[in-house]
Design a protein around this motif. Structure first.
Motif, PDB file in Angstrom:
ATOM      1  N   ASP A   1      -6.811   3.692   4.037  1.00  0.00           N
ATOM      2  CA  ASP A   1      -5.876   2.601   3.742  1.00  0.00           C
ATOM      3  C   ASP A   1      -6.083   1.425   4.694  1.00  0.00           C
ATOM      4  O   ASP A   1      -6.064   0.273   4.283  1.00  0.00           O
ATOM      5  CB  ASP A   1      -4.426   3.104   3.825  1.00  0.00           C
ATOM      6  CG  ASP A   1      -4.063   3.986   2.649  1.00  0.00           C
ATOM      7  OD1 ASP A   1      -4.546   3.725   1.534  1.00  0.00           O
ATOM      8  OD2 ASP A   1      -3.300   4.957   2.837  1.00  0.00           O
TER       9      ASP A   1
ATOM     10  N   ASN B   1       0.812  -1.222   0.000  1.00  0.00           N
ATOM     11  CA  ASN B   1       0.000   0.000   0.000  1.00  0.00           C
ATOM     12  C   ASN B   1       0.842   1.267   0.000  1.00  0.00           C
ATOM     13  O   ASN B   1       0.444   2.295  -0.561  1.00  0.00           O
ATOM     14  CB  ASN B   1      -0.926  -0.031   1.227  1.00  0.00           C
ATOM     15  CG  ASN B   1      -1.673   1.264   1.421  1.00  0.00           C
ATOM     16  OD1 ASN B   1      -1.272   2.099   2.222  1.00  0.00           O
ATOM     17  ND2 ASN B   1      -2.747   1.449   0.686  1.00  0.00           N
TER      18      ASN B   1
ATOM     19  N   HIS C   1      -3.948   2.988  -6.239  1.00  0.00           N
ATOM     20  CA  HIS C   1      -5.120   3.065  -5.357  1.00  0.00           C
ATOM     21  C   HIS C   1      -5.516   4.492  -4.977  1.00  0.00           C
ATOM     22  O   HIS C   1      -6.599   4.705  -4.444  1.00  0.00           O
ATOM     23  CB  HIS C   1      -4.842   2.282  -4.060  1.00  0.00           C
ATOM     24  CG  HIS C   1      -4.074   3.056  -3.033  1.00  0.00           C
ATOM     25  ND1 HIS C   1      -2.774   3.463  -3.225  1.00  0.00           N
ATOM     26  CD2 HIS C   1      -4.416   3.524  -1.808  1.00  0.00           C
ATOM     27  CE1 HIS C   1      -2.355   4.134  -2.163  1.00  0.00           C
ATOM     28  NE2 HIS C   1      -3.330   4.193  -1.290  1.00  0.00           N
TER      29      HIS C   1
ATOM     30  N   HIS D   1      -8.882   7.174  -1.897  1.00  0.00           N
ATOM     31  CA  HIS D   1      -8.862   8.438  -1.141  1.00  0.00           C
ATOM     32  C   HIS D   1      -9.740   9.496  -1.790  1.00  0.00           C
ATOM     33  O   HIS D   1      -9.418  10.681  -1.771  1.00  0.00           O
ATOM     34  CB  HIS D   1      -7.417   8.925  -1.013  1.00  0.00           C
ATOM     35  CG  HIS D   1      -6.524   7.923  -0.348  1.00  0.00           C
ATOM     36  ND1 HIS D   1      -6.798   7.404   0.898  1.00  0.00           N
ATOM     37  CD2 HIS D   1      -5.379   7.322  -0.759  1.00  0.00           C
ATOM     38  CE1 HIS D   1      -5.847   6.525   1.226  1.00  0.00           C
ATOM     39  NE2 HIS D   1      -4.987   6.458   0.236  1.00  0.00           N
TER      40      HIS D   1
HETATM   41 FE    FE Z   1      -3.231   5.343   0.494  1.00  0.00          FE
END
Ligand code: FE
Ligand code: FES
Length: 423
Positions: A368, A207, A213, A218
């Motif tokens: 996350d 991550n 991502h 987010h």
């Molecule tokens: Fe992140």
């Protein structure tokens, strides 16, 4: 588990563009036991920053790779690392998280140790033979190897093996890009972010430099930015690159959207912020020339130093490390690193970023943690759905930062170490 594996962890077919990781790697108790032995007992692990023990007598205690350690600076100014356990009957000798001391007195029977770890005295010393003091038997045990690069201290629990500089390989160059942001030296500022995540530690490695991502996970942060600036934040994923740094380390480096305290102002910082960052950039240019100064100032870097150190040189320079407490849980420690000479106003902006985006209650970290916990829960289905796909960009001649090269670098090294027979 030995070299004859009952199960493959990583499957790679470069021609077909396939790279898969078995989800057993995330849930199996035996995997965790072997990781402790093959990875955490053998690799260089981050301990702390020189600024945390700036003066003789300064100390901190920290769990590193499953051990309780005591990190201190002795009277001569030398950094030292000891196992935080009394040679008498094992109690942790130092119970404080951080402080300054002349020595360390064990709570249990009051043995007293100097900053160099040597036994100073103990109640009823006359009842002990002289032999009990020989060969350091009554002293604190030093960690086999302690070394540093640009103020970042690492420990290694093996007396032999590659030295730290060789281990860091090309990651050292990126640590330099961070350390060079200061003329007076970098320092850890503010407190420690200390939290748990219901996920396997390797998920946080992935991550931490996952350029794929950001937008979907987010989205609330990007909505917030849009509400602040009235403009859409453009993705700049085409500007940037990913590098295999050797020994399982990798980095993504890409154009900062703004908000770097060094020299990329955020719109919200106003005219004063823009002026301060311009001064920072001018000083960097004077020291390093335009090209390197621009790179230091205008590019973000997310780096994982194998196995469990993350250096994110983004809105706030973040040092993050983590360790598994069970196959499905980890503890995370994170700190902000900053130039000592930074102005109070820029320091405030930096710490705001550190909390607003990266803190456990910020915009990014809860998102996350949720994503990682969802992965971990999803792995309960591994008998029927047993593989992760880490192949993005595999057939590309010029992989981008939202591809998955960096994760493949990690997994190849993880697989290599896990399948080696112990010497
Ligand atoms: Fe992140
Ligand atoms: Fe430390 Fe006894 S265990 S003095």
């Amino acid at each position: 588990m030995n070299n004859t594996r009952m199960h493959r962890w990583v499957e790679e077919d470069a021609k077909a563009g396939i790279f898969r990781v078995s989800r057993r790697a995330f849930v199996d108790e035996q995997v965790l036991a072997r990781e402790r032995q093959q990875i955490f007992d053998r690799c260089w692990l981050y301990l702390g920053h020189e600024s945390e023990i700036a003066q003789p007598g300064d100390f901190l205690t920290r769990q590193v790779g499953g051990r309780e350690l005591l990190f201190t600076r002795d009277r001569e100014g030398r950094a030292r690392a000891f196992f935080n356990t009394c040679p008498h009957r094992g109690a942790m000798v130092c119970r404080e998280r951080q402080g300054s001391a002349n020595g360390f007195r064990c709570f249990y029977h009051s043995w007293l140790f100097g900053l160099d770890g040597r036994l100073v005295n103990r109640p009823g010393d006359e009842a002990y033979s002289a032999c009990t003091r020989e060969e350091g038997r009554a002293d604190l045990t030093a960690v086999p190897r302690l070394d540093q690069h640009r103020g970042l201290y690492f420990v290694n629990y093996q007396p032999d093996g590659p030295n730290l500089r060789d281990y860091l390989a090309d990651a050292a160059e990126y640590i330099d890009l961070m350390a060079d942001q200061s003329e007076a030296g970098m320092e850890i500022v503010g407190g420690t972010q200390d939290y748990g995540v219901e996920a396997k530690w390797k998920l946080l490695c992935e991550n931490s430099y996952d350029g794929y991502h950001g937008m979907p996970t987010h989205v609330s942060y990007f909505d917030y930015l849009q509400s602040q600036t009235g403009a859409l934040v453009a993705r700049k994923l085409d500007i940037g690159h990913v590098r295999d740094l050797g020994n399982g380390h990798a980095v993504i480096e890409y154009a900062a959207p703004g908000g770097r305290p060094v020299a990329s102002p955020a719109p919200a910082w106003g005219e004063t912020g823009a002026q301060e960052t311009a001064t920072c950039l001018a000083r960097l240019e004077a020291r390093f020339g335009t090209e390197r100064a621009e790179r230091i100032a205008r590019l973000n870097r997310n780096m994982v130093i194998f196995p469990n150190l993350v250096l994110n040189d983004i809105m706030a320079l973040t040092v993050r490390t983590f360790y598994p407490t069970s196959p499905s849980r980890m503890v995370v420690l994170a700190w902000a690193l900053a130039p000592r000479e930074e102005s109070p106003s820029m320091r405030e902006r930096r710490l705001f970023n550190f909390l607003e985006f990266l803190g456990p209650g910020g915009f990014a970290t809860p998102d996350d943690c949720e994503a990682l916990a969802l992965c971990q829960r999803g792995y309960s289905n591994l008998l029927e759905a047993g593989w992760n796909d880490i192949s993005k960009g595999m057939l590309s001649a010029e992989p981008k930062i939202d591809d998955e090269v960096q994760m493949r670098v990690f997994w190849r090294e993880w697989d290599r170490l896990m399948t080696q027979v112990p010497a």
